[in-house]
Design a protein around this motif. Structure first.
Motif, PDB file in Angstrom:
ATOM      1  N   VAL A 183       0.849  -1.200   0.000  1.00 46.44           N
ATOM      2  CA  VAL A 183       0.000   0.000   0.000  1.00 46.44           C
ATOM      3  C   VAL A 183       0.883   1.249   0.000  1.00 46.44           C
ATOM      4  O   VAL A 183       0.620   2.211  -0.729  1.00 46.44           O
ATOM      5  CB  VAL A 183      -0.976  -0.003   1.204  1.00 46.44           C
ATOM      6  CG1 VAL A 183      -1.729   1.320   1.298  1.00 46.44           C
ATOM      7  CG2 VAL A 183      -1.950  -1.168   1.104  1.00 46.44           C
ATOM      8  N   HIS A 215       2.182   1.831  -3.447  1.00 43.20           N
ATOM      9  CA  HIS A 215       1.076   2.281  -4.294  1.00 43.20           C
ATOM     10  C   HIS A 215       0.843   3.786  -4.103  1.00 43.20           C
ATOM     11  O   HIS A 215       0.725   4.530  -5.081  1.00 43.20           O
ATOM     12  CB  HIS A 215      -0.184   1.482  -3.948  1.00 43.20           C
ATOM     13  CG  HIS A 215      -1.402   1.934  -4.669  1.00 43.20           C
ATOM     14  ND1 HIS A 215      -1.704   1.522  -5.942  1.00 43.20           N
ATOM     15  CD2 HIS A 215      -2.404   2.786  -4.300  1.00 43.20           C
ATOM     16  CE1 HIS A 215      -2.835   2.085  -6.328  1.00 43.20           C
ATOM     17  NE2 HIS A 215      -3.276   2.864  -5.342  1.00 43.20           N
ATOM     18  N   VAL A 228      -4.358   5.900   7.205  1.00 42.19           N
ATOM     19  CA  VAL A 228      -4.694   4.625   6.561  1.00 42.19           C
ATOM     20  C   VAL A 228      -4.493   3.448   7.513  1.00 42.19           C
ATOM     21  O   VAL A 228      -3.416   3.282   8.093  1.00 42.19           O
ATOM     22  CB  VAL A 228      -3.825   4.401   5.301  1.00 42.19           C
ATOM     23  CG1 VAL A 228      -4.253   3.134   4.572  1.00 42.19           C
ATOM     24  CG2 VAL A 228      -3.886   5.607   4.369  1.00 42.19           C
ATOM     25  N   CYS A 273      -4.502  -0.649   7.201  1.00 47.63           N
ATOM     26  CA  CYS A 273      -4.393  -1.672   6.160  1.00 47.63           C
ATOM     27  C   CYS A 273      -4.979  -2.985   6.668  1.00 47.63           C
ATOM     28  O   CYS A 273      -4.558  -3.489   7.709  1.00 47.63           O
ATOM     29  CB  CYS A 273      -2.936  -1.868   5.763  1.00 47.63           C
ATOM     30  SG  CYS A 273      -2.169  -0.384   5.081  1.00 47.63           S
ATOM     31  N   LEU A 297      -8.999   6.267   5.974  1.00 46.41           N
ATOM     32  CA  LEU A 297      -9.143   5.208   4.977  1.00 46.41           C
ATOM     33  C   LEU A 297      -8.818   3.837   5.539  1.00 46.41           C
ATOM     34  O   LEU A 297      -7.995   3.708   6.448  1.00 46.41           O
ATOM     35  CB  LEU A 297      -8.187   5.452   3.800  1.00 46.41           C
ATOM     36  CG  LEU A 297      -8.355   6.717   2.982  1.00 46.41           C
ATOM     37  CD1 LEU A 297      -7.208   6.859   1.994  1.00 46.41           C
ATOM     38  CD2 LEU A 297      -9.688   6.714   2.261  1.00 46.41           C
ATOM     39  N   ALA A 303      -7.358   0.418   3.675  1.00 50.09           N
ATOM     40  CA  ALA A 303      -6.849  -0.183   2.443  1.00 50.09           C
ATOM     41  C   ALA A 303      -7.090  -1.681   2.524  1.00 50.09           C
ATOM     42  O   ALA A 303      -6.888  -2.299   3.569  1.00 50.09           O
ATOM     43  CB  ALA A 303      -5.356   0.091   2.287  1.00 50.09           C
ATOM     44  N   THR A 304      -7.547  -2.274   1.419  1.00 47.79           N
ATOM     45  CA  THR A 304      -7.893  -3.688   1.420  1.00 47.79           C
ATOM     46  C   THR A 304      -7.636  -4.312   0.050  1.00 47.79           C
ATOM     47  O   THR A 304      -7.166  -3.652  -0.869  1.00 47.79           O
ATOM     48  CB  THR A 304      -9.372  -3.850   1.871  1.00 47.79           C
ATOM     49  OG1 THR A 304      -9.663  -5.226   2.050  1.00 47.79           O
ATOM     50  CG2 THR A 304     -10.332  -3.228   0.893  1.00 47.79           C
ATOM     51  N   ILE A 334      -5.307  -3.292  -4.603  1.00 45.43           N
ATOM     52  CA  ILE A 334      -5.309  -2.341  -3.489  1.00 45.43           C
ATOM     53  C   ILE A 334      -6.498  -1.433  -3.733  1.00 45.43           C
ATOM     54  O   ILE A 334      -6.537  -0.693  -4.715  1.00 45.43           O
ATOM     55  CB  ILE A 334      -4.012  -1.530  -3.414  1.00 45.43           C
ATOM     56  CG1 ILE A 334      -2.833  -2.451  -3.128  1.00 45.43           C
ATOM     57  CG2 ILE A 334      -4.124  -0.457  -2.325  1.00 45.43           C
ATOM     58  CD1 ILE A 334      -1.495  -1.761  -3.150  1.00 45.43           C
ATOM     59  N   THR A 335      -7.472  -1.534  -2.859  1.00 45.86           N
ATOM     60  CA  THR A 335      -8.639  -0.669  -2.934  1.00 45.86           C
ATOM     61  C   THR A 335      -8.751   0.075  -1.606  1.00 45.86           C
ATOM     62  O   THR A 335      -8.241  -0.386  -0.583  1.00 45.86           O
ATOM     63  CB  THR A 335      -9.935  -1.459  -3.215  1.00 45.86           C
ATOM     64  OG1 THR A 335     -10.102  -2.449  -2.206  1.00 45.86           O
ATOM     65  CG2 THR A 335      -9.875  -2.139  -4.570  1.00 45.86           C
ATOM     66  N   PHE A 336      -9.402   1.213  -1.652  1.00 46.37           N
ATOM     67  CA  PHE A 336      -9.543   2.041  -0.459  1.00 46.37           C
ATOM     68  C   PHE A 336     -10.999   2.292  -0.150  1.00 46.37           C
ATOM     69  O   PHE A 336     -11.816   2.522  -1.052  1.00 46.37           O
ATOM     70  CB  PHE A 336      -8.844   3.396  -0.659  1.00 46.37           C
ATOM     71  CG  PHE A 336      -7.359   3.288  -0.803  1.00 46.37           C
ATOM     72  CD1 PHE A 336      -6.543   3.238   0.321  1.00 46.37           C
ATOM     73  CD2 PHE A 336      -6.776   3.234  -2.057  1.00 46.37           C
ATOM     74  CE1 PHE A 336      -5.168   3.145   0.189  1.00 46.37           C
ATOM     75  CE2 PHE A 336      -5.397   3.145  -2.200  1.00 46.37           C
ATOM     76  CZ  PHE A 336      -4.593   3.093  -1.071  1.00 46.37           C
TER      77      PHE A 336
END
Length: 109
Positions: A14, A17, A48, A50, A77, A79-80, A84-86
């Motif tokens: 993450v 990214h 964030v 994760c 946020l 992150a998952t 990688i989506t938020f």
């Protein structure tokens, strides 16, 4: 691979990214609390957490939102996966979120 190792690897993924999107990122290695990463660039600050499996317990969601509230305009946020989506946290409940995508870095900068 250990559970810790998998989580640490995801945090680094993450981080890379977000760095590719133009953010400066600080990772809290071995954190068991408030946020795994903080990221910032001009006009934007991210807090964030994760979670590879996408499950962020209520206490952690509340704490990420509380921490973000200390900085005007900061975005809380999670992150998952997949990829990688938020998820932008909008409240304390498991359905209190909205998709979030980083602003694209301009190629001519």
């Amino acid at each position: 691979m250990s559970h810790y190792r998998g989580g640490a690897d995801f945090e680094r993924e993450v981080r890379h990214h977000l760095e590719a999107e133009g953010y400066e990122v600080i990772r809290s290695a071995g954190s068991k609390g408030k946020a795994d990463l903080v990221a910032f660039k001009l006009g934007e600050f991210l807090v964030v957490q994760c979670k590879r499996n996408g499950i962020c317990p209520p206490a952690e969601r509340i704490e990420v939102q509380r921490l973000a509230s200390l900085i005007p305009g900061a975005i809380p946020l999670v992150a998952t996966r997949p990829g990688i989506t938020f998820k932008r946290l909008t409240g304390p409940g498991p359905k209190d979120w909205a998709p979030w995508v980083a602003d694209r870095v301009e190629e001519n900068q």
